[in-house]
Design a protein around this motif. Structure first.
Motif, short mmCIF file in Angstrom:
data_model
loop_
_atom_site.label_atom_id
_atom_site.label_comp_id
_atom_site.label_asym_id
_atom_site.label_seq_id
_atom_site.Cartn_x
_atom_site.Cartn_y
_atom_site.Cartn_z
N ILE A 149 13.72 13.12 -14.82
CA ILE A 149 13.45 13.47 -13.60
C ILE A 149 12.96 12.52 -12.68
O ILE A 149 13.24 12.59 -11.47
CB ILE A 149 12.02 14.42 -13.81
N GLY A 150 12.57 11.42 -13.19
CA GLY A 150 11.92 10.28 -12.37
C GLY A 150 13.33 9.63 -12.05
O GLY A 150 13.16 8.33 -11.65
N ALA A 151 14.50 9.58 -12.85
CA ALA A 151 15.58 8.59 -12.77
C ALA A 151 15.76 8.24 -11.09
O ALA A 151 15.96 6.97 -10.87
CB ALA A 151 16.74 9.02 -13.19
N SER A 152 15.66 9.12 -10.22
CA SER A 152 16.07 9.04 -8.55
C SER A 152 14.99 8.01 -8.20
O SER A 152 15.51 7.17 -7.07
CB SER A 152 15.89 10.32 -7.94
N ALA A 206 18.60 1.56 -13.75
CA ALA A 206 17.28 1.71 -14.90
C ALA A 206 17.53 2.94 -15.27
O ALA A 206 17.38 3.12 -16.66
CB ALA A 206 16.20 1.18 -14.28
N GLY A 207 17.55 4.10 -14.59
CA GLY A 207 17.54 5.30 -15.27
C GLY A 207 18.66 5.77 -16.21
O GLY A 207 18.45 5.90 -17.25
N PRO A 208 19.74 5.50 -15.71
CA PRO A 208 21.05 5.80 -16.70
C PRO A 208 21.08 4.92 -17.88
O PRO A 208 21.15 5.65 -19.13
CB PRO A 208 22.36 5.27 -15.69
N LEU A 209 20.44 3.69 -17.62
CA LEU A 209 20.36 2.84 -18.98
C LEU A 209 19.17 3.39 -19.92
O LEU A 209 19.55 3.38 -21.02
CB LEU A 209 19.88 1.43 -18.60
N ARG A 215 0.93 -1.16 -0.04
CA ARG A 215 -0.09 -0.14 -0.10
C ARG A 215 0.96 1.19 -0.03
O ARG A 215 0.42 2.27 0.41
CB ARG A 215 -0.98 -0.12 1.23
N ARG A 216 2.12 1.23 -0.63
CA ARG A 216 3.09 2.07 -0.74
C ARG A 216 2.55 3.43 -1.54
O ARG A 216 1.63 3.08 -2.42
CB ARG A 216 4.43 1.61 -1.03
N PRO A 217 2.80 4.53 -1.17
CA PRO A 217 2.44 5.62 -2.01
C PRO A 217 3.01 5.63 -3.44
O PRO A 217 4.10 5.18 -3.67
CB PRO A 217 3.16 6.95 -1.39
N VAL A 218 2.19 6.17 -4.41
CA VAL A 218 2.64 6.03 -5.85
C VAL A 218 3.54 7.17 -6.10
O VAL A 218 3.24 8.32 -5.85
CB VAL A 218 1.26 6.16 -6.71
N ASN A 219 4.55 6.84 -6.64
CA ASN A 219 5.69 7.81 -7.10
C ASN A 219 5.38 7.97 -8.58
O ASN A 219 5.68 7.36 -9.63
CB ASN A 219 7.12 7.11 -6.99
N ILE A 220 4.70 9.14 -8.68
CA ILE A 220 4.07 9.50 -10.10
C ILE A 220 5.27 9.75 -10.77
O ILE A 220 5.15 9.61 -12.07
CB ILE A 220 3.28 11.02 -9.73
N ALA A 255 5.78 8.24 -14.49
CA ALA A 255 5.69 8.94 -15.62
C ALA A 255 7.08 8.75 -16.54
O ALA A 255 6.82 8.73 -17.67
CB ALA A 255 5.73 10.33 -15.38
N ALA A 256 8.09 8.34 -15.97
CA ALA A 256 9.25 7.98 -16.53
C ALA A 256 9.19 6.78 -17.35
O ALA A 256 9.56 6.61 -18.48
CB ALA A 256 10.39 8.10 -15.54
#
Length: 386
Positions: free
Chosen positions: A184-187, A77-80, A7-12, A16-17
């Motif tokens: 923006i979402g890479a982190s 995943a982000g850098p790739l 039930r974790r909060p959604v990381n929008i 989006a990324a």
């Protein structure tokens, strides 16, 4: 191996990324395949060689996909994804400035590999980021955006044409825009902490055939429809404009039905929903030869059948996310994309051969055969688990 309920909060920003990356896959494929074919045709390259060059993109996916889980673990995943977006944009423009057709083969491999990375990593990302109680909803949105991307490629070509620099620069610009949400979402990108102990891509195909085979059937049937539904319409008496309209109506089913099917998959057993999708779309394929080609009935069947076949992708992807996590999920997504790519190769070949043998209704019979195979496999798996 099973993903825990959460039930974790959604990381929008993270979601989006992943959605931006899959939009780049849909538009990149749908824009580049016809654009590069027109370019080579204008340069006098024979159609057989155009087909072989196109196939190299699929081979890149099949070759690279098994290695992506470890690449995600090592590089992130982000850098790739950012490297893949940059590679796709540069290689797309490079096609225009490369006069030697021989060099188009390594270029096509690089471009296909970049799209493969975007496909596999974004699927892993969306599944890992989606909360388990709303996974179907999130993946329904993801599947809708992929379908819009597929529709957007031809739309761009119809607006700017296939000549000159405009379509290449538009495609590269879209890749650049897709890179902004990824940056923006890479982190918030999901990480893989350890290597998978699941036995690799082929083992996961055996463990979860309902989910992974859905990708093959979707790839085969969807590509068969895109390639041959207009021709089927022409051979049954439609003019070129109405044949193109028939395909447009069919593809609108992809856009319209992914969100409802994703929502439904949050409320029912996903394997049984996949079986239901297979049965309904099989029924639609079997009806096509018996409906008047210019009737509302055929338009409705084409809309529903194509949209529900695309639902195999959406629901199958949600099932993978519910079944696996971590490295096993990344490996399962690699298997998913590999089978989808194999379907892209097998589908048009089989449907085209079917139309040649039984003109024109071999189109519908071959699609029905693919769907019947899927129904038998999934029904057998459900029956064994009773």
């Amino acid at each position: 191996m099973h993903a825990p309920a959460d039930r974790r909060p959604v990381n929008i920003a993270s979601i989006a990324a992943a959605i931006a990356a899959i939009s780049a896959v849909g538009l990149g494929l749908a824009l580049s395949i016809p654009l590069l074919a027109f370019e080579l045709h204008d340069r006098g390259v024979p159609s057989t060689w155009i087909g072989l060059n196109t196939a190299v993109g699929g081979l890149a996916t099949i070759a690279l996909a098994p290695f992506l889980p470890n690449l995600v673990r090592r590089l992130g995943a982000g850098p790739l994804l950012l490297v893949a977006i940059l590679s796709a944009a540069i290689s797309l423009v490079a096609f225009k400035v490369t006069p030697s057709f021989v060099l188009w083969f390594p270029l096509r491999f690089v471009y296909g590999a970049a799209l493969c990375v975007l496909f596999v990593v974004s699927e892993f990302w969306i599944n890992a980021a989606a909360p388990s109680d709303r996974r179907g909803l999130v993946i329904g949105i993801y599947g809708t955006v992929l379908s819009i991307g597929f529709a957007g490629g031809p739309a761009i070509l119809s607006l700017v044409g296939t000549q000159g620099w405009a379509p290449y620069l538009c495609g590269a610009a879209f890749f650049g825009l897709a890179g902004i949400p990824v940056l923006i979402g890479a982190s918030g990108a999901p990480a893989i902490e350890k290597e998978s102990t699941s036995g690799g891509v082929w083992a996961l195909m055996r463990i979860a055939p309902a989910a992974t085979l859905a990708a093959f059937i979707f790839g085969a049937v969807e590509t068969g429809i895109i390639n041959f539904l207009p021709l089927y319409g022409l051979r049954r008496g439609l003019d070129a404009g109405d044949a193109a309209l028939l395909l447009t109506i069919a593809e609108l089913g992809n856009v319209a039905l992914q969100l409802p099917l994703g929502l439904l998959s949050d409320k029912v057993d996903r394997r049984r929903l996949l079986l239901g999708c297979g049965i309904v779309s099989l029924g639609g394929a079997l009806l096509i030869p018996y409906l008047a080609i210019d009737s509302w009935a055929l338009w409705t069947v084409a809309f529903l059948t194509t949209g529900i076949v695309a639902g195999l992708y959406t629901v199958g992807l949600a099932l993978l996310g519910a079944r696996f996590d971590g490295a096993a999920l990344a490996t399962a997504n690699a298997a998913f994309v590999m089978l989808y790519s194999i379907g892209l190769t097998v589908g048009p070949t089989a449907v085209g051969g079917g139309m040649q043998l039984i003109d024109p209704h071999g189109f519908a019979w071959v699609i029905a055969a693919f769907l019947a195979l899927y129904v038998l496999v999934v029904a057998g798996q459900i029956w064994r688990d009773l």
